[in-house]
Each structure stands twice: as structure tokens, then as C-alpha cells.
Motif scaffolding. Structure first.
Motif, short mmCIF file in Angstrom:
data_model
loop_
_atom_site.label_atom_id
_atom_site.label_comp_id
_atom_site.label_asym_id
_atom_site.label_seq_id
_atom_site.Cartn_x
_atom_site.Cartn_y
_atom_site.Cartn_z
N ALA A 222 0.84 -1.20 0.00
CA ALA A 222 0.00 0.00 0.00
C ALA A 222 0.88 1.25 0.00
O ALA A 222 2.04 1.22 0.43
CB ALA A 222 -0.92 0.01 1.22
N LEU A 223 0.30 2.35 -0.48
CA LEU A 223 1.01 3.61 -0.54
C LEU A 223 0.40 4.62 0.42
O LEU A 223 -0.79 4.58 0.72
CB LEU A 223 0.95 4.18 -1.96
N ALA A 224 1.24 5.54 0.89
CA ALA A 224 0.77 6.62 1.77
C ALA A 224 1.38 7.93 1.31
O ALA A 224 2.54 7.96 0.87
CB ALA A 224 1.15 6.34 3.23
N VAL A 225 0.59 8.99 1.39
CA VAL A 225 1.04 10.32 1.01
C VAL A 225 0.71 11.29 2.15
O VAL A 225 -0.42 11.33 2.64
CB VAL A 225 0.33 10.82 -0.28
N ILE A 226 1.72 12.04 2.58
CA ILE A 226 1.53 13.05 3.62
C ILE A 226 1.94 14.40 3.05
O ILE A 226 3.01 14.53 2.46
CB ILE A 226 2.40 12.75 4.87
N THR A 227 1.09 15.41 3.23
CA THR A 227 1.47 16.77 2.87
C THR A 227 1.39 17.65 4.10
O THR A 227 0.43 17.59 4.86
CB THR A 227 0.55 17.35 1.76
#
Length: 330
Positions: A222-227
Motif C-alpha cells: 500500500a502507498l501513503a502520502v503526507i502533505t
């Protein structure tokens, strides 16, 4: 156990918040407080009836069951070790230290002394985030495929704070790293980061960034993106979304009311909270209540030293990736 007596190390903004939370926990009290600043110590003493003491005095006091460490970061590891050797249960604000090697040394002492150690990842105790986690673990969205976290502060902290904070990844995004692990129960195996100084040139001159994007791959694939951003002109912006094979679950920003007004000018709703103290007020209370359960010996889940170390390692990897322009294996 009779009434729980706690020592508070650090009576600044977050220390005062924890002291106020203790006032709502039945059978617990702040018995002693340390802070080198008279005004800060007096404020907590007036609210709680605690006495003022030294750090050494609090650790030596046999009547103190546990300590809340809310001092500057560079004092955390030493004070955790002192507390562990004194036989106290420990609650410590994140991070344990800015050096992963120093954290490992500290946790070795904690383990040798068999001391309970809870780390202040307060967002785990937010009711919406906790419900998200329960539903994800119950399979409501199927297999997790994508996690997206938006975290934006209304305005950057003073440069004097930036200079000793350890940088955006260790100071701000460390909470988001923890939430990814908390929500999914998965571990992150690689990190890629980009950062820029767009809000205040002085932040860049201090060697930090104020705007960042991190993408991560988890063990499951799975992928995760944090901004993250140090500026949001509309308030404290905290949103989560988890997408899976059978659905999606999200948590939006809470507001003071849910009233929506509509007219020829468009729609109007209440603004966001001003900052984290308001947004996570209930979470802070739940967090401290959980620490008191730990002190009572109850079998409850809480973020421990290993969680603090895992998130710090992710922050280190993000900084290395940003500087090198390469993916970094964790």
C-alpha cells in the motif's frame, strides 16, 4: 491503587494542558511541578494545588507514582532514564530525542528497569481517528491501498523554535508518520520526500523547510502520502483518508457547529479551529486518562517507546530523501 500522584516536569503550554486534563481524571492529581520559570510553575500550582519541586526532588519522592515530561526535547531522554531508574511510570511528549541512536540507548534503560513509558502521540486519541482505525481493522474498506494525510498549521512557529525543533519532519510530520502506522497496522519500508521553504525565507535560512510532501510504500504494498505546510490562512487543517479494495473512509475537520448558511452569495460555514490546542483538546484529555489507566496496571493499548523510535526513523529517512533526491529504505 490509592490516589495517583503525578509529578509534572515542564509547566509551559503543553504541560499546563496535561495538568488541566488530570483535573478531570478521578483519583489522580498533580502533586509536584517543576519549571524554571516562576510564572509557568505558579500557574499550574494555582490550578492544581501542587507544590513546586526540583526534577531531582520529584524523582526522589516515593509518593510520586508517575511523571509527565513536558520539558524541551533535548532534556527528554535524560529525564526518561532518571524516571525509569527512580521506579516511576513515564509519560513523555514526542520526540524522545532527535537522535535515533540516543533513543535506542534510552529505551534500553527503560527496558532494563521495566518502566512503563507512554509517548505523547495525542492524535491516536482523537475520537474520529480512533473510529477510522476500528473500521479499517474490521475490514470495512477491504485491503488498504492508499492513505492520504493533510496537515497544515495556521502559521509557522518562531524561528527560535524552528532552530531547536529538529526540523519539520521530526517536529510536525512525526505525528503523521505515527498515524499511518496506527491506522493501518502496517510498517513503512521506503520513503521519498520533497521539501521547500515557501512560507518564510527565514525558515530556509535556519536549515528547515515549511512545505513538504512525503510518499511512502508499506510492507503490504500500500502507498501513503503526507502533505505538510506551516501556513493555512483558513485555520488548522487536519484531514485523513484511507482508500481500500472495497471502499473508502475519511475524517474531515471538526468545526464549532455544523450550521450551514446559504444565500445568493453562496454557502457559509463556521471556520476551522485556530490551532492544535483547540482541535485536539478532547484527545489530550483522553490521552492523559489512558496514562492513568497504565499507572493503575490496566491492560490497555498505548503508544510506547518503540512507536516513538519508529516515527523518528521515518522522519530521518524523509530528511535524507529530501536532501539526496533518492528513495530511502527504512
Amino acid at each position: 491503587m490509592a490516589e495517583i500522584s503525578l509529578g509534572l516536569l515542564g509547566a509551559g503550554r503543553i504541560g499546563y494542558t496535561h495538568a488541566a486534563s488530570i483535573a478531570h481524571v478521578e483519583g489522580a492529581r498533580i502533586a509536584s511541578v517543576f519549571d524554571p520559570i516562576d510564572e509557568a510553575a505558579d500557574r499550574v500550582m494555582k490550578m492544581t494545588g501542587a507544590k513546586r519541586d526540583t526534577v531531582e526532588g520529584i524523582f526522589a519522592d516515593a509518593a510520586i507514582d508517575g511523571v509527565i515530561i513536558a520539558t524541551p526535547t533535548d532534556l527528554h531522554a535524560d529525564q526518561i532514564e532518571q524516571a525509569a531508574r527512580a521506579g516511576k511510570a513515564i509519560f513523555c511528549e514526542k520526540p524522545i530525542d532527535l537522535s535515533a541512536a540516543r533513543v535506542e540507548e534510552c529505551l534500553a534503560v527503560v527496558e532494563a528497569e521495566n518502566a512503563p513509558l507512554m509517548i505523547g502521540f495525542n492524535r491516536r486519541f482523537d475520537a474520529s481517528f480512533d473510529k477510522m482505525r476500528s473500521q479499517i481493522r474490521d475490514g470495512r474498506v477491504g485491503a488498504v491501498e492508499l492513505v492520504q494525510i493533510t496537515s497544515r498549521d495556521p502559521a509557522p512557529p518562531p524561528i527560535s523554535y524552528i532552530e531547536r525543533s529538529g526540523g519539520l519532519f521530526r517536529d510536525m510530520m512525526i505525528h503523521d508518520f505515527d498515524i499511518v502506522r496506527f491506522l493501518t497496522g502496517d510498517e513503512i519500508v521506503s520513503v521519498s520526500a520533497k521539501g521547500a521553504s515557501l512560507v518564510d525565507p527565514a525558515i530556509g535560512e535556519a536549515g528547515d523547510v515549511d512545505t513538504a510532501i512525503v510518499t511512502m510504500t508499506m510492507k503490504s504494498g500500500a502507498l501513503a502520502v503526507i502533505t505538510n505546510s506551516r501556513r493555512a490562512t483558513y485555520g488548522y487543517d487536519q484531514r485523513l483518508e484511507v482508500h481500500g479494495s472495497t471502499g473508502m473512509i475519511a475524517a474531515d475537520n471538526p468545526r464549532s457547529t455544523t450550521v450551514i448558511q446559504a444565500g445568493s452569495e453562496g454557502y457559509r460555514i463556521d471556520p476551522l479551529n485556530d490551532f492544535f490546542m483547540e482541535r485536539y483538546a478532547a484527545a489530550y484529555s483522553s490521552e492523559i486518562a489512558r496514562f492513568c489507566q497504565v499507572l493503575k496496571g490496566e491492560d490497555v493499548e498505548y503508544p510506547g517507546g518503540s512507536d516513538g523510535l519508529a516515527s523518528l526513523r521515518l522522519a530521518d529517512a524523509a530528511e535524507l530523501s529530501m536532501k539526496s533526491g533518492q528513495d530511502v529504505a527504512v
